[in-house]
Design a protein around this motif. Structure first.
Motif, PDB file in Angstrom:
ATOM      1  N   THR A  13      51.424  39.251  20.275  1.00  0.00           N
ATOM      2  CA  THR A  13      49.966  39.249  20.178  1.00  0.00           C
ATOM      3  C   THR A  13      49.447  37.966  19.525  1.00  0.00           C
ATOM      4  OG1 THR A  13      49.955  41.655  20.057  1.00  0.00           O
ATOM      5  CG2 THR A  13      48.000  40.545  19.238  1.00  0.00           C
ATOM      6  N   LYS A 206      51.522  49.729  34.061  1.00  0.00           N
ATOM      7  CA  LYS A 206      50.132  49.311  33.836  1.00  0.00           C
ATOM      8  C   LYS A 206      49.279  49.274  35.094  1.00  0.00           C
ATOM      9  CE  LYS A 206      51.394  48.580  29.564  1.00  0.00           C
ATOM     10  NZ  LYS A 206      51.064  49.526  28.504  1.00  0.00           N
ATOM     11  N   ASP A 272      56.793  43.466  26.315  1.00  0.00           N
ATOM     12  CA  ASP A 272      57.478  43.097  25.060  1.00  0.00           C
ATOM     13  C   ASP A 272      58.217  44.257  24.389  1.00  0.00           C
ATOM     14  OD1 ASP A 272      55.029  44.231  24.348  1.00  0.00           O
ATOM     15  OD2 ASP A 272      54.549  42.752  22.803  1.00  0.00           O
ATOM     16  N   SER A 295      51.519  47.130  16.895  1.00  0.00           N
ATOM     17  CA  SER A 295      51.403  48.506  17.384  1.00  0.00           C
ATOM     18  C   SER A 295      52.817  49.085  17.406  1.00  0.00           C
ATOM     19  CB  SER A 295      50.826  48.507  18.800  1.00  0.00           C
ATOM     20  OG  SER A 295      51.736  47.881  19.680  1.00  0.00           O
TER      21      SER A 295
HETATM   22  O1  LIG Z   1      50.814  48.086  25.275  1.00  0.00           O
HETATM   23  C1  LIG Z   1      51.773  47.434  25.075  1.00  0.00           C
HETATM   24  C2  LIG Z   1      53.047  47.867  25.606  1.00  0.00           C
HETATM   25  O2  LIG Z   1      52.857  48.905  26.515  1.00  0.00           O
HETATM   26  C3  LIG Z   1      51.651  46.164  24.285  1.00  0.00           C
HETATM   27  O3  LIG Z   1      52.416  45.184  24.879  1.00  0.00           O
HETATM   28  C4  LIG Z   1      52.056  46.318  22.916  1.00  0.00           C
HETATM   29  O4  LIG Z   1      51.467  47.438  22.344  1.00  0.00           O
HETATM   30  C5  LIG Z   1      51.757  45.056  22.135  1.00  0.00           C
HETATM   31  O5  LIG Z   1      52.373  45.262  20.969  1.00  0.00           O
HETATM   32  P1  LIG Z   1      52.811  44.241  19.841  1.00  0.00           P
HETATM   33  O6  LIG Z   1      51.706  43.272  19.632  1.00  0.00           O
HETATM   34  O7  LIG Z   1      53.047  45.189  18.714  1.00  0.00           O
HETATM   35  O8  LIG Z   1      54.064  43.596  20.313  1.00  0.00           O
END
Ligand SMILES: O=C(CO)[C@H](O)[C@H](O)COP(=O)(O)O
Ligand SMILES: Nc1ncnc2c1ncn2[C@@H]1O[C@H](COP(=O)(O)OP(=O)(O)O)[C@@H](O)[C@H]1O
Length: 552
Positions: A13, A206, A272, A295
């Motif tokens: 992120t 997605k 990721d 997250s």
């Molecule tokens: O929705 C996602 C995966 O399905 C995102 O890629 C993820 O939540 C991003 O997470 P982070 O910044 O913690 O690596």
């Protein structure tokens, strides 16, 4: 044979991390981080154009900088020759999408569009497409679309099509001008190889794609908006390749920019959090991986094809070829601790941390560890950025109950950690209730490395042993493992992700085991959490939504 190497590039992120790994042993030889120059654009565009609440954009030029800065940097640090690098894999946050022109250049690179927010990358946590997500859900429900059950019955505003529909509705000119919409993950893979492909992982989780059925019908898209009628054959074109396959070979131009050899094998890209699954060696049914950072994503490998409440994606060949994998998660975990530390911690705590030579997280962890479970008298809800699991509702917000005049910052910090552990327990219960076993739990990502209290609380709350991957760069390691599979065994890589996991993945010897006295107390506290969860998440949902609207 000389030692061979693979590269994993983890686009997170806030930054991109490049990891150089020795293929035979999985040894991490060098790493380099490039912070995104523009970071997360959630207030204004680079030129100052203001953004509304719930927007989260990125500048795609930052991703290219990661490749051109950090790939040569790891080769130099490790003194490894490009001739010995046999493969590269990338992982990316998702759904992180962008509109591209005919040359597959981002629209926001064009002068004409540089002040138009919709021409930029929409980051995974861009939640402003909620009305569009609700519309997709409603149409899918009315039409009885079978695909909906694979996504827990609700379409999230984080996914690809709601984001595209938001562009179409708000600035149709950007939609018209876009020759393609791509996941940033697939765009970069295609930039490296020159081929136009999408990944079964990104499209499966997605973009409603399924190995057996493909995308939903064009009638479905037309029912949502007639202007989407041809979207699949036009702006969403591109064959879907399975995870574990080779996407192509590095072009001469990109090889020069990265300091690698033309022809280096490039893997099909992966989300990721999902890359942490092979990196923990969790490649068999019943193994659940929590990718814990900004997250938390929970991924469970299974051979059972059945809907589970709160699962926001069940995809065949989704993470491990040949298996179905479920994904669900919590949108703000580290992000909610960051909110507290950045926005709400009093100055005296910051000063104390500075004097102790610790950062604020570390100080609060140390102080919070002195408390027994329940001693804070606080219960929090982990919805600082909405709920992405059983409730799938991005309009929910956080709450802390039980404050009094004696409440201390470390108690709030502990309550926030506990709330995220309760959220995880709820997710595990949902799998088990749905008939899918969770036999083993692994943790990967930044948080297990940084906060022991947090990990112990997770073990106590869930009453399960938690194994931690033995790498501080698990996502990049997982991406590199797919790079090794793309290269194949003849080149010094592997023929399958199972072989790669056997040689390249590791967990730490020390695990987090539940402490029986804590488990007992947390069982009771969890029942309080459930009460508050159902009250605000279901019974008083309208109130929560109303509060969110006021903020706009
Ligand atoms: O929705 C996602 C995966 O399905 C995102 O890629 C993820 O939540 C991003 O997470 P982070 O910044 O913690 O690596
Ligand atoms: N000691 C700590 N304890 C708990 N959370 C922390 C600590 N240090 C940093 N964090 C949180 O970790 C998150 C970043 O996690 P990381 O895994 O590095 O990144 P990402 O998820 O973006 O890949 C931030 O949200 C930050 O608030």
């Amino acid at each position: 044979m000389d030692k061979k190497y693979v590269i994993g590039v983890d686009f997170g992120t806030e930054s991109g991390r490049v990891l150089l790994v020795e293929t035979g042993s999985g040894k991490e030889v060098a790493t380099n981080v490039t912070a995104y120059r523009h970071g997360v654009l959630d207030n204004t565009l680079p030129g100052g154009v203001p953004l509304e609440l719930d927007w989260a954009l990125q500048h795609p030029g930052d991703y290219l900088d990661v490749l051109s800065e950090s790939v040569p940097a790891v080769l130099e640090k490790a003194d490894v020759s490009a001739d010995d690098v046999i493969g590269l894999g990338i992982d990316f946050t998702a759904s992180t999408i962008l509109p591209l022109d005919r040359e597959r250049e981002p629209l926001c690179f064009m002068k004409k569009w540089k002040n138009e927010p919709h021409s930029y990358v929409k980051l995974w946590k861009h939640h402003a497409a909620q009305p569009e997500a609700d519309e997709f859900t409603e149409v899918a429900e009315v039409r009885g679309e079978a695909f909906l059950k694979r996504y827990g019955g609700k379409i999230s505003s984080e996914w690809m099509f709601p984001k595209i529909l938001q562009i179409l509705r708000e600035v149709p000119e950007v939609f018209e001008e876009a020759d393609l919409f791509m996941e940033a993950c697939d765009w970069l893979t295609s930039r490296l190889t020159g081929n136009l492909h999408r990944s079964s992982n990104t499209t499966g989780y997605k973009a409603f794609w399924n190995k057996k059925e493909g995308y939903p019908s064009s009638e479905f898209f037309t029912a949502v908006d007639p202007r989407l009628e041809d979207i699949l054959g036009t702006k969403m074109r591109g064959d879907v390749l399975s995870i574990g396959e080779k996407a192509g070979e590095l072009t001469g131009e990109m090889a020069q920019a990265l300091g690698l050899k033309p022809g280096t094998a490039i893997a099909v890209g992966i989300i990721d959090a999902h890359a942490g699954v092979p990196a923990a060696g969790a490649v068999r049914p019943g193994q659940m991986v929590m990718a814990m950072g900004t997250s938390t994503c929970h991924m469970l490998i299974t051979d059972k094809d059945q809907p589970i409440a709160g699962v926001c994606g069940s995809v065949e060949d989704g993470i491990i070829p040949g298996y179905i994998s479920f994904e669900t998660g919590q949108v703000a975990v580290g992000d909610s601790f960051a909110w507290y530390v950045d926005q709400a911690v009093p100055d005296y705590v910051k000063k104390e941390a500075e004097e102790a030579g610790l950062n604020v997280h570390q100080l609060l962890e140390r102080k919070a560890a002195a408390y027994q479970p329940g001693q804070t008298g606080l219960i929090a809800l982990d919805w600082w950025n909405g709920n992405r699991s059983v409730l799938v509702d991005s309009q929910l917000s956080g709450a802390i109950i039980g404050f009094n005049l004696a409440t201390k910052p470390e108690e709030v910090y502990r309550a926030l950690i506990e709330s995220t552990a309760y959220g995880t327990k709820k997710i595990i219960e949902s799998f088990v209730k749905g008939g899918v076993a969770v036999d083993e739990i692994f943790a990967v990502g930044g948080l297990p490395e940084r906060n022991r209290l947090l990990m112990q609380i997770y073990a106590d709350v869930t009453n399960r042993e938690i194994k931690v991957a033995d790498s501080s760069q698990t996502t990049a390691l997982g991406a590199a493992m797919y790079g090794a599979v793309a290269a194949g065994s003849e080149a010094g890589g592997y023929d399958s992700i199972f072989d790669a996991a056997q040689h390249m993945a590791r967990v730490k010897e020390e695990t987090y085991k539940p402490i029986p006295e804590h488990v007992k107390i947390y069982e009771e506290l969890y029942s309080y959490y459930l009460e508050v969860h159902d009250f605000f998440g279901q019974e008083k949902k309208a109130l929560m939504h109303g509060l969110k609207k006021l903020k706009k």
